[in-house]
Design a protein around this motif. Structure first.
Motif, PDB file in Angstrom:
ATOM      1  N   ARG A 696       0.826  -1.215   0.000  1.00 57.76           N
ATOM      2  CA  ARG A 696       0.000   0.000   0.000  1.00 57.76           C
ATOM      3  C   ARG A 696       0.858   1.263   0.000  1.00 57.76           C
ATOM      4  NH1 ARG A 696      -4.607  -1.734   4.520  1.00 57.76           N
ATOM      5  NH2 ARG A 696      -6.030  -2.792   3.050  1.00 57.76           N
ATOM      6  N   LEU A 697       1.906   1.291   0.813  1.00 58.65           N
ATOM      7  CA  LEU A 697       2.728   2.492   0.912  1.00 58.65           C
ATOM      8  C   LEU A 697       3.549   2.725  -0.348  1.00 58.65           C
ATOM      9  CD1 LEU A 697       3.933   2.266   4.626  1.00 58.65           C
ATOM     10  CD2 LEU A 697       2.146   3.708   3.669  1.00 58.65           C
ATOM     11  N   THR A 698       3.881   1.649  -1.062  1.00 64.31           N
ATOM     12  CA  THR A 698       4.585   1.815  -2.344  1.00 64.31           C
ATOM     13  C   THR A 698       3.727   2.606  -3.323  1.00 64.31           C
ATOM     14  OG1 THR A 698       5.820  -0.232  -2.053  1.00 64.31           O
ATOM     15  CG2 THR A 698       5.627   0.623  -4.295  1.00 64.31           C
ATOM     16  N   TYR A 699       2.446   2.247  -3.409  1.00 66.37           N
ATOM     17  CA  TYR A 699       1.542   2.990  -4.290  1.00 66.37           C
ATOM     18  C   TYR A 699       1.270   4.391  -3.735  1.00 66.37           C
ATOM     19  CZ  TYR A 699       0.566  -1.220  -7.015  1.00 66.37           C
ATOM     20  OH  TYR A 699       0.679  -2.299  -7.830  1.00 66.37           O
ATOM     21  N   ALA A 700       1.218   4.521  -2.425  1.00 67.96           N
ATOM     22  CA  ALA A 700       0.966   5.838  -1.824  1.00 67.96           C
ATOM     23  C   ALA A 700       2.094   6.809  -2.145  1.00 67.96           C
ATOM     24  CB  ALA A 700       0.806   5.691  -0.309  1.00 67.96           C
ATOM     25  N   ARG A 701       3.348   6.328  -2.106  1.00 66.46           N
ATOM     26  CA  ARG A 701       4.483   7.202  -2.436  1.00 66.46           C
ATOM     27  C   ARG A 701       4.388   7.714  -3.869  1.00 66.46           C
ATOM     28  NH1 ARG A 701       9.660   3.797  -0.961  1.00 66.46           N
ATOM     29  NH2 ARG A 701      10.675   5.577  -1.951  1.00 66.46           N
ATOM     30  N   GLU A 702       3.975   6.835  -4.795  1.00 64.80           N
ATOM     31  CA  GLU A 702       3.837   7.269  -6.185  1.00 64.80           C
ATOM     32  C   GLU A 702       2.749   8.336  -6.315  1.00 64.80           C
ATOM     33  OE1 GLU A 702       6.976   5.396  -7.328  1.00 64.80           O
ATOM     34  OE2 GLU A 702       5.711   6.443  -8.784  1.00 64.80           O
ATOM     35  N   LEU A 703       1.629   8.138  -5.612  1.00 67.41           N
ATOM     36  CA  LEU A 703       0.550   9.131  -5.678  1.00 67.41           C
ATOM     37  C   LEU A 703       0.983  10.459  -5.063  1.00 67.41           C
ATOM     38  CD1 LEU A 703      -2.499   6.859  -4.734  1.00 67.41           C
ATOM     39  CD2 LEU A 703      -1.958   7.800  -6.987  1.00 67.41           C
ATOM     40  N   LEU A 704       1.777  10.415  -4.001  1.00 61.78           N
ATOM     41  CA  LEU A 704       2.273  11.654  -3.389  1.00 61.78           C
ATOM     42  C   LEU A 704       3.187  12.408  -4.338  1.00 61.78           C
ATOM     43  CD1 LEU A 704       3.014  10.349   0.225  1.00 61.78           C
ATOM     44  CD2 LEU A 704       1.346  12.106  -0.372  1.00 61.78           C
ATOM     45  N   LYS A 731       4.585   7.175   8.574  1.00 56.58           N
ATOM     46  CA  LYS A 731       5.701   7.686   9.390  1.00 56.58           C
ATOM     47  C   LYS A 731       6.460   6.542  10.049  1.00 56.58           C
ATOM     48  CE  LYS A 731       6.730  11.522  12.472  1.00 56.58           C
ATOM     49  NZ  LYS A 731       6.173  12.662  13.223  1.00 56.58           N
ATOM     50  N   LYS A 732       5.769   5.459  10.380  1.00 58.31           N
ATOM     51  CA  LYS A 732       6.418   4.307  11.001  1.00 58.31           C
ATOM     52  C   LYS A 732       7.438   3.680  10.059  1.00 58.31           C
ATOM     53  CE  LYS A 732       5.420  -0.405  12.565  1.00 58.31           C
ATOM     54  NZ  LYS A 732       4.355  -1.423  12.771  1.00 58.31           N
ATOM     55  N   TYR A 733       7.093   3.588   8.758  1.00 56.55           N
ATOM     56  CA  TYR A 733       7.979   2.906   7.815  1.00 56.55           C
ATOM     57  C   TYR A 733       9.036   3.835   7.232  1.00 56.55           C
ATOM     58  CZ  TYR A 733       5.237  -1.384   7.851  1.00 56.55           C
ATOM     59  OH  TYR A 733       4.637  -2.551   8.221  1.00 56.55           O
ATOM     60  N   TYR A 734       8.732   5.136   7.064  1.00 49.46           N
ATOM     61  CA  TYR A 734       9.660   6.028   6.363  1.00 49.46           C
ATOM     62  C   TYR A 734      10.224   7.139   7.241  1.00 49.46           C
ATOM     63  CZ  TYR A 734       7.752   3.684   2.285  1.00 49.46           C
ATOM     64  OH  TYR A 734       7.381   2.745   1.370  1.00 49.46           O
ATOM     65  N   SER A 739       3.011  14.389   4.167  1.00 49.00           N
ATOM     66  CA  SER A 739       3.163  15.774   3.711  1.00 49.00           C
ATOM     67  C   SER A 739       4.627  16.157   3.600  1.00 49.00           C
ATOM     68  CB  SER A 739       2.442  16.720   4.681  1.00 49.00           C
ATOM     69  OG  SER A 739       1.075  16.420   4.754  1.00 49.00           O
ATOM     70  N   GLU A 740       5.438  15.761   4.589  1.00 47.38           N
ATOM     71  CA  GLU A 740       6.876  16.060   4.538  1.00 47.38           C
ATOM     72  C   GLU A 740       7.541  15.328   3.388  1.00 47.38           C
ATOM     73  OE1 GLU A 740       7.660  16.736   9.330  1.00 47.38           O
ATOM     74  OE2 GLU A 740       7.854  14.752   8.425  1.00 47.38           O
ATOM     75  N   TYR A 741       7.102  14.099   3.134  1.00 44.78           N
ATOM     76  CA  TYR A 741       7.662  13.334   2.008  1.00 44.78           C
ATOM     77  C   TYR A 741       7.368  14.027   0.672  1.00 44.78           C
ATOM     78  CZ  TYR A 741       8.370   9.528  -1.326  1.00 44.78           C
ATOM     79  OH  TYR A 741       8.790   8.773  -2.382  1.00 44.78           O
ATOM     80  N   ARG A 742       6.133  14.542   0.540  1.00 47.48           N
ATOM     81  CA  ARG A 742       5.769  15.227  -0.714  1.00 47.48           C
ATOM     82  C   ARG A 742       6.610  16.490  -0.906  1.00 47.48           C
ATOM     83  NH1 ARG A 742      -0.453  16.158  -1.872  1.00 47.48           N
ATOM     84  NH2 ARG A 742      -0.179  14.317  -3.190  1.00 47.48           N
TER      85      ARG A 742
END
Length: 747
Positions: A696-704, A731-734, A739-742
């Protein structure tokens, strides 16, 4: 009259010259009718275009300086001191070497200076120096001394260009020279690093880099920064006080003011807000006398051209006929120019064909000579002269390395229309490497192996090449070489001599075999390849494998193969030993199958091809397990179970955005929650919830990165019940919030 028309060639020449005269007459008459004033309007327009080109040249240089400063801030040397306060000279020399490389391609940069708050040391591309000595002795100026620059750097300021001023420069021999230098100082309002950067710019070289040749004579240009401070002026006597008082600065990028004899054009840079002022003459003087002279010239030219046309028509007739015969046009009369044109087109076509053939022949000769140079059975001394003749760039660098690039298709069945030829692959690889190092030549060897010869002038360039290859290979696989896997093996450093080509080739060839089977990096360094290792191949395991084959226990076969592969991978077995072990296991299995296997020859051929072309141990393991599946299918058909890794991973990929609870997917696979949880952890190495979160987070990063959806919307699209759960998990994984990642990816 009849005789005249038989000499059609003369009429053609005369008609062509007459057409030139008519065109010249019309153009001159048009100029005369519209007067010199209209010419001035066009010249003024051309001058405006020329000034815009000059402004663009200035902007390009300012952008180059900004990129250079950002690159210097990006160097990994935020401090030069150790914990005990001593200066780490290894970092200093590394920074000096990188500074020299950065400014070497920018002719107008005299020097780049990096210094730190609280340190007296200044690092330049030519060495290190005491900061006070650098600006009080080496680059002396009555105002801009060391004290001035320390005070200026300690205050908050934006990027600043100081106008050209005369500096007294002390050479290493103690002599003093004078040079006009401009100074660019980086901004410290937002600190990119702990460094302070000053660029010294040679004014004479800088003006050469600016394209000012299209400005009309008598025009001049002045450059002001965003605070309207003077940076540069091509006319030292230019007084713009009154003009600037009349200017109404709008938000537009340009404007103009007209005085008695001059026009002032204002251009505002979109890049940094600098103001460019072009001073051009308002109109030409003595227009009437010029117009009268132009009329006389026009009449004299027309009469002279008519007389010349008659003589040239007669004089050129015979040479034109000879040209036609040379071009294969025959001796028929008439259509002389059409015959010449067709002959020239034919020659151009033939010349293009010859050029392509010559280029291909030269390429093949160069490739053949180099492949002979790496052939262990060839005499290197006999090849020295051909190498100098056809491969002179090999000897331009003091040293060289060979890079063996193994390119392999990753698709099971490759579309023939998408398969790239070896010539195309060679061009792709060479173009990509030459972006980093100019002295690179790539040749196709065999079996999808490509040899890159890389010239090295300094030892550290080899380490830079290794690092750059680790970035380039994934870029190729995602870009122009999509569908292919690329591995690289880099030889040791050798002196640029023909005799060393064999040793370098032996390095990279043996490196592919001697690499560790579990080598994860796509770039191999022959210097670090392990030379010794142990194998785990117990006879009792092989015997047990044979018993499983005889009994038809294919699950047990797979378990033994997986265990042997894992144990050998943990021991760091070399790749060629691992391949031999896999082949031994294969033959052990098919020996027990015997005549019952009807497709064994086809199976053996396919298996050997996969193992020989395998890059890593996963490919070899898959080839062995495919054999087990094929043998199991031949012995007795088994129902397809949903409890297998392929089905589970595919199902999660298709349904990750749903509320995919553990008991739900257990029901899909026909098992209980507890059994499925244990099976998943054993098969995938992680628990089910952790695996699902990573998908899920892999796809979330792409969307961000790629969309403007809100964090809540992205969390909903990737299967999280609310934004809070999504943010907490991310935040647990990265380590940072979505928002900060984007923001981090946007910068």
């Amino acid at each position: 009259m009849k005789r005249l028309f038989t000499h059609v060639g003369i009429l053609q020449i005369f008609s062509a010259l007459l057409l030139v005269i008519a065109t010249m007459f019309v153009s001159n008459y048009y100029v005369y009718q519209n007067s010199i004033s209209s010419i001035y309007e066009k010249v003024a327009k051309n001058n405006a275009l020329g000034v815009q080109s000059t402004v663009q040249s200035f902007d390009n240089t300012f952008q180059t300086m900004a990129r250079l400063i950002n690159s210097i801030h990006g160097l990994p040397y935020n401090t030069l001191t150790e914990d005990d306060g001593r200066i780490d000279m290894e970092r200093v020399y590394a920074m000096q070497d990188q500074l020299a490389g950065m400014i070497s391609s920018i002719d107008y940069i005299e020097e780049a200076i990096v210094f730190y708050d609280g340190l007296d040391l200044a690092v330049t591309s030519k060495g290190t120096s005491n900061f006070d000595y650098l600006f009080n002795k080496k680059y002396r100026h009555p105002m801009y001394n060391a004290s001035y620059w320390r005070t200026y750097s300690s205050n908050k300021h934006a990027f600043k260009m100081f106008p050209a001023s005369e500096y007294r420069m002390t050479t290493q021999t103690g002599d003093t020279t004078r040079m006009n230098l401009m100074v660019a100082v980086d901004s410290n309002k937002i600190r990119l690093s702990n460094k302070n950067v000053i660029l010294l710019i040679n004014e004479a070289a800088y003006l050469k880099a600016i394209n000012m040749k299209f400005m009309i004579p008598g025009a001049s240009l002045i450059v002001l920064d965003e605070d309207r401070n003077l940076i540069m002026s091509t006319d030292p006597q230019l007084d713009l006080v009154e003009v600037l008082n009349d200017v109404y600065f709008k938000k537009d990028a340009s404007g103009s003011v007209t005085t008695e004899n001059y026009e002032y054009h204002f251009y505002k840079s979109d890049f940094n807000g600098y103001l460019y002022i072009d001073k051009a003459p308002y109109q030409f003087q003595n227009i009437d006398s010029v117009a009268k002279a132009n009329q006389n010239i026009m009449l004299i030219t027309i009469v002279s051209a008519l007389i010349l046309s008659v003589f040239l028509s007669i004089y050129l007739h015979r040479p034109v006929k000879k040209i036609i015969r040379q071009l294969g046009g025959g001796t028929r009369r008439g259509n002389d120019f059409r015959k010449i044109l067709s002959g020239i087109v034919k020659l151009q076509t033939e010349n293009e064909t010859y050029r392509n053939e010559q280029k291909f022949a030269d390429s093949e000769v160069r490739r053949g000579i180099f492949l002979q140079a790496v052939d262990p059975f060839m005499n290197a001394e006999a090849l020295d002269d051909p190498m100098h003749r056809y491969f002179a760039e090999f000897f331009r660098s003091k040293q060289f390395v060979l890079v063996l690039l193994h390119v392999m298709s990753v698709a099971e069945e490759t579309d023939s229309e998408k398969v790239l030829s070896t010539d195309t692959l060679t061009d792709h690889l060479q173009a990509g490497l030459r972006l980093e190092l100019p002295n690179v030549n790539v040749f196709y060897d065999k079996d999808m192996h490509f040899i890159a010869v890389v010239g090295i002038d300094r030892g550290p360039e080899r380490d830079m090449l290794l690092k750059r290859l680790k970035v380039l290979l994934p870029q190729w696989e995602r870009g122009e070489l999509a569908g292919y896997s690329v591995k690289a093996n880099v030889s040791k450093l050798y002196a640029s001599e023909t005799v060393n080509c064999k040793s370098a080739y032996r390095d990279v060839s043996s490196g592919l075999m001697l690499r560790g089977v579990d080598e994860s990096s796509g770039v191999l360094d022959t210097v670090n390849i392990m030379q010794e290792g142990k194998r785990y191949f117990p006879l009792e395991k092989v015997a047990k494998l044979s018993n499983h084959v005889i009994k038809g226990n294919w699950k047990g076969c797979g378990e033994i193969i997986a265990e042997l592969i894992k144990r050998n991978a943990d021991l760091g077995v070399r790749h060629h030993e691992f391949s031999q072990m896999a082949k031994s296991l294969f033959y052990q299995m098919i020996r027990q199958v015997g005549e019952s296997g009807k497709e064994l020859p086809e199976l053996e051929t396919a298996f050997m091809r996969k193992v020989d072309a395998a890059h890593d141990r996963q490919a070899i393991e898959k080839a062995l397990l495919d054999v087990v599946d094929r043998l199991a299918a031949q012995s007795r058909p088994e129902p397809v179970s949903k409890l297998n890794p392929a089905f589970i991973s595919q199902y999660i990929e298709l349904h990750y955005m749903e509320n995919l609870y553990l008991d739900q997917i257990a029901e899909v696979t026909g098992t209980s929650s507890k059994y499925f949880s244990n099976y998943f952890k054993k098969t995938f190495g992680v628990n089910y919830v952790e695996y699902l979160n990573k998908v899920r987070l892999t796809y979330a990063r792409e969307l961000l990165k790629e969309t403007s959806l809100t964090v809540a919307e992205i969390g909903e699209r990737t299967g999280y019940l609310n934004a809070s759960t999504f943010t907490t998990t991310f935040k647990k994984y990265y380590g940072i919030s979505p928002s900060e990642y984007r923001k981090q990816e946007a910068n």
